[in-house]
Design a protein around this motif. Structure first.
Motif, PDB file in Angstrom:
ATOM      1  N   CYS A  54       0.858  -1.192   0.000  1.00 40.98           N
ATOM      2  CA  CYS A  54       0.000   0.000   0.000  1.00 40.98           C
ATOM      3  C   CYS A  54       0.891   1.238   0.000  1.00 40.98           C
ATOM      4  CB  CYS A  54      -0.898   0.006   1.236  1.00 40.98           C
ATOM      5  SG  CYS A  54      -1.897   1.513   1.311  1.00 40.98           S
TER       6      CYS A  54
ATOM      7  N   ASN B 128      -0.712   4.392  -0.430  1.00 42.88           N
ATOM      8  CA  ASN B 128      -1.571   5.556  -0.220  1.00 42.88           C
ATOM      9  C   ASN B 128      -1.045   6.365   0.968  1.00 42.88           C
ATOM     10  OD1 ASN B 128      -4.945   4.632  -1.334  1.00 42.88           O
ATOM     11  ND2 ASN B 128      -3.041   4.896  -2.434  1.00 42.88           N
TER      12      ASN B 128
ATOM     13  N   PRO C 146      -1.569   7.491   4.218  1.00 46.91           N
ATOM     14  CA  PRO C 146      -1.164   7.086   5.579  1.00 46.91           C
ATOM     15  C   PRO C 146      -0.011   6.075   5.570  1.00 46.91           C
ATOM     16  CG  PRO C 146      -3.534   7.165   5.414  1.00 46.91           C
ATOM     17  CD  PRO C 146      -3.014   7.325   4.006  1.00 46.91           C
ATOM     18  N   CYS C 147      -0.028   5.138   4.623  1.00 49.17           N
ATOM     19  CA  CYS C 147       1.073   4.172   4.554  1.00 49.17           C
ATOM     20  C   CYS C 147       2.346   4.847   4.061  1.00 49.17           C
ATOM     21  CB  CYS C 147       0.707   2.994   3.649  1.00 49.17           C
ATOM     22  SG  CYS C 147      -0.332   1.760   4.494  1.00 49.17           S
TER      23      CYS C 147
ATOM     24  N   CYS D 156      -5.303   1.980  -0.683  1.00 51.22           N
ATOM     25  CA  CYS D 156      -5.614   1.810   0.744  1.00 51.22           C
ATOM     26  C   CYS D 156      -6.365   0.495   0.977  1.00 51.22           C
ATOM     27  CB  CYS D 156      -6.457   2.977   1.244  1.00 51.22           C
ATOM     28  SG  CYS D 156      -6.922   2.804   2.978  1.00 51.22           S
ATOM     29  N   MET D 157      -5.902  -0.250   1.971  1.00 50.29           N
ATOM     30  CA  MET D 157      -6.495  -1.559   2.265  1.00 50.29           C
ATOM     31  C   MET D 157      -7.359  -1.501   3.514  1.00 50.29           C
ATOM     32  SD  MET D 157      -2.989  -3.545   1.380  1.00 50.29           S
ATOM     33  CE  MET D 157      -2.282  -3.400  -0.277  1.00 50.29           C
ATOM     34  N   GLY D 158      -7.653  -0.278   3.951  1.00 51.39           N
ATOM     35  CA  GLY D 158      -8.518  -0.125   5.121  1.00 51.39           C
ATOM     36  C   GLY D 158      -7.837  -0.531   6.415  1.00 51.39           C
ATOM     37  N   ALA D 159      -6.522  -0.526   6.415  1.00 52.02           N
ATOM     38  CA  ALA D 159      -5.788  -0.925   7.614  1.00 52.02           C
ATOM     39  C   ALA D 159      -4.760   0.149   7.955  1.00 52.02           C
ATOM     40  CB  ALA D 159      -5.113  -2.272   7.386  1.00 52.02           C
ATOM     41  N   CYS D 160      -5.160   1.417   7.763  1.00 55.61           N
ATOM     42  CA  CYS D 160      -4.217   2.532   7.921  1.00 55.61           C
ATOM     43  C   CYS D 160      -3.607   2.566   9.320  1.00 55.61           C
ATOM     44  CB  CYS D 160      -4.903   3.861   7.634  1.00 55.61           C
ATOM     45  SG  CYS D 160      -5.904   3.837   6.144  1.00 55.61           S
TER      46      CYS D 160
ATOM     47  N   VAL E 229       1.401  -1.239   5.382  1.00 54.89           N
ATOM     48  CA  VAL E 229       0.958  -2.631   5.259  1.00 54.89           C
ATOM     49  C   VAL E 229       1.194  -3.170   3.851  1.00 54.89           C
ATOM     50  CG1 VAL E 229      -0.848  -2.293   6.993  1.00 54.89           C
ATOM     51  CG2 VAL E 229      -1.415  -2.064   4.579  1.00 54.89           C
TER      52      VAL E 229
HETATM   53  S1  FES Z   1      -3.294   3.928   3.399  1.00 58.91           S
HETATM   54 FE1  FES Z   1      -2.415   1.967   3.525  1.00 58.91          FE
HETATM   55  S2  FES Z   1      -3.982   0.808   4.477  1.00 58.91           S
HETATM   56 FE2  FES Z   1      -4.860   2.761   4.297  1.00 58.91          FE
END
Ligand code: FES
Length: 162
Positions: A87, A89, A91-92, A128-132, A137
């Motif tokens: 990921c 995105n 936050p990651c 994003c995998m919903g695990a920010c 991740v």
């Molecule tokens: S930005 Fe990576 S899981 Fe949300």
């Protein structure tokens, strides 16, 4: 080509179970599940397979293509035994996602969208995998997640896959 000629009886049974969850005129709602089930059996989705799924669900082939090509969980060409999706995105990325990706690239000797020479690993960039909260991740084969991807966590995950 008929879906019966492309998939096993077990996969067809799974698809039928998904179709049965929706009203008869809404069989298109099962398209993602049908594509996922087909991919688990075949590893990647061919044009023939996508079209056969569309016909099976009584939808226009373009609708199935749109879904198959929009979501990066679907493989449109062969991938390695282990597809690792990192990921990247925000936050990651802010938590070291790109650093982890660079570590993986170096360790596996491949870049994004490449497969190792032994056919074992394919590296992908994902959304994003919903695990920010566990950032950064990565996902292995769309199912197994690796949280807080420090070099140590990556090494541990790769060792499990060896
Ligand atoms: S930005 Fe990576 S899981 Fe949300």
């Amino acid at each position: 080509m008929s879906l019966h000629n492309l998939l096993s009886a077990d996969s067809l049974k799974q698809i039928d179970r998904e179709v049965a969850k929706y009203p008869a005129e809404q069989s298109r709602s099962a398209v993602m599940s049908a594509l996922r089930i087909a991919q688990v059996e075949k590893q990647f989705l061919t044009n023939d397979l996508i079209e056969a799924i569309a016909i099976y669900l009584h939808i226009a082939p373009m609708m199935a293509y749109e879904v198959a090509t929009f979501y990066n969980m679907f493989n449109m060409k062969p991938v390695g035994k282990y597809k690792i999706t990192v990921c990247t995105n925000l936050p990651c990325a802010l938590s070291g996602g790109y650093t982890s990706a660079d570590y993986l690239k170096k360790k596996l000797g491949i870049g994004f969208n490449e497969t190792s020479a032994d056919g074992k690993f394919t590296l992908k960039e994902g959304e994003c995998m919903g695990a920010c909260g566990y950032a950064p991740v990565m996902l292995v084969n769309n199912h197994s997640m690796c949280n807080h991807m420090t070099p140590e966590a990556i090494d541990k995950k790769l060792a499990e896959l060896e």
